[in-house]
Scaffold this motif. Structure first.
Motif, PDB file in Angstrom:
ATOM      1  N   TYR A 174      10.798 -19.811  -1.264  1.00  0.00           N
ATOM      2  CA  TYR A 174      11.613 -19.177  -2.311  1.00  0.00           C
ATOM      3  C   TYR A 174      12.654 -18.249  -1.704  1.00  0.00           C
ATOM      4  CZ  TYR A 174       8.057 -20.573  -5.809  1.00  0.00           C
ATOM      5  OH  TYR A 174       7.189 -21.263  -6.632  1.00  0.00           O
ATOM      6  N   ALA A 175      12.241 -17.436  -0.737  1.00  0.00           N
ATOM      7  CA  ALA A 175      13.157 -16.480  -0.116  1.00  0.00           C
ATOM      8  C   ALA A 175      14.281 -17.200   0.639  1.00  0.00           C
ATOM      9  CB  ALA A 175      12.395 -15.545   0.820  1.00  0.00           C
ATOM     10  N   ALA A 176      13.938 -18.320   1.273  1.00  0.00           N
ATOM     11  CA  ALA A 176      14.935 -19.063   2.040  1.00  0.00           C
ATOM     12  C   ALA A 176      16.017 -19.660   1.148  1.00  0.00           C
ATOM     13  CB  ALA A 176      14.248 -20.167   2.847  1.00  0.00           C
ATOM     14  N   TRP A 177      15.658 -20.023  -0.067  1.00  0.00           N
ATOM     15  CA  TRP A 177      16.607 -20.676  -0.961  1.00  0.00           C
ATOM     16  C   TRP A 177      17.198 -19.756  -2.024  1.00  0.00           C
ATOM     17  CZ3 TRP A 177      18.593 -25.126   0.393  1.00  0.00           C
ATOM     18  CH2 TRP A 177      17.888 -25.927   1.297  1.00  0.00           C
ATOM     19  N   ALA A 178      16.644 -18.568  -2.185  1.00  0.00           N
ATOM     20  CA  ALA A 178      17.122 -17.652  -3.227  1.00  0.00           C
ATOM     21  C   ALA A 178      18.537 -17.181  -2.918  1.00  0.00           C
ATOM     22  CB  ALA A 178      16.187 -16.456  -3.340  1.00  0.00           C
TER      23      ALA A 178
END
Length: 81
Positions: free
Chosen positions: A66-70
């Motif tokens: 999630y953090a990588a794509w947020a």
């Protein structure tokens, strides 16, 4: 020292090592998540605490994705609710 005691001590040491290894993996993932989020802006203390208190590596793996794509911290927070 009897063999049974040696084996018991070895099992105890192995268990402690595995526990420490798992804690280290979780901590590493949490820190990477925070690093990714900090690129998006200021991370609240509450969110930092939530991430750092998470010890389940499967959950942290998902949060890492999630953090990588947020695109925003708010987007990340919505996904982990």
């Amino acid at each position: 020292m009897c063999e049974a005691l040696k084996e018991l001590m070895k099992d105890e040491l192995d268990a402690k090592w595995a526990e420490g290894f798992a804690e280290g993996r979780a901590l590493g993932r949490a820190l990477v998540i925070l690093d990714l989020l900090k690129d998006l802006g200021e991370v609240s203390e509450e969110l930092q605490r939530k991430i750092m208190e998470q010890s389940d590596t499967e959950v942290l793996n998902q949060w890492l994705r999630y953090a990588a794509w947020a695109e925003t911290i708010q987007e990340f927070e919505q996904k982990i609710q």
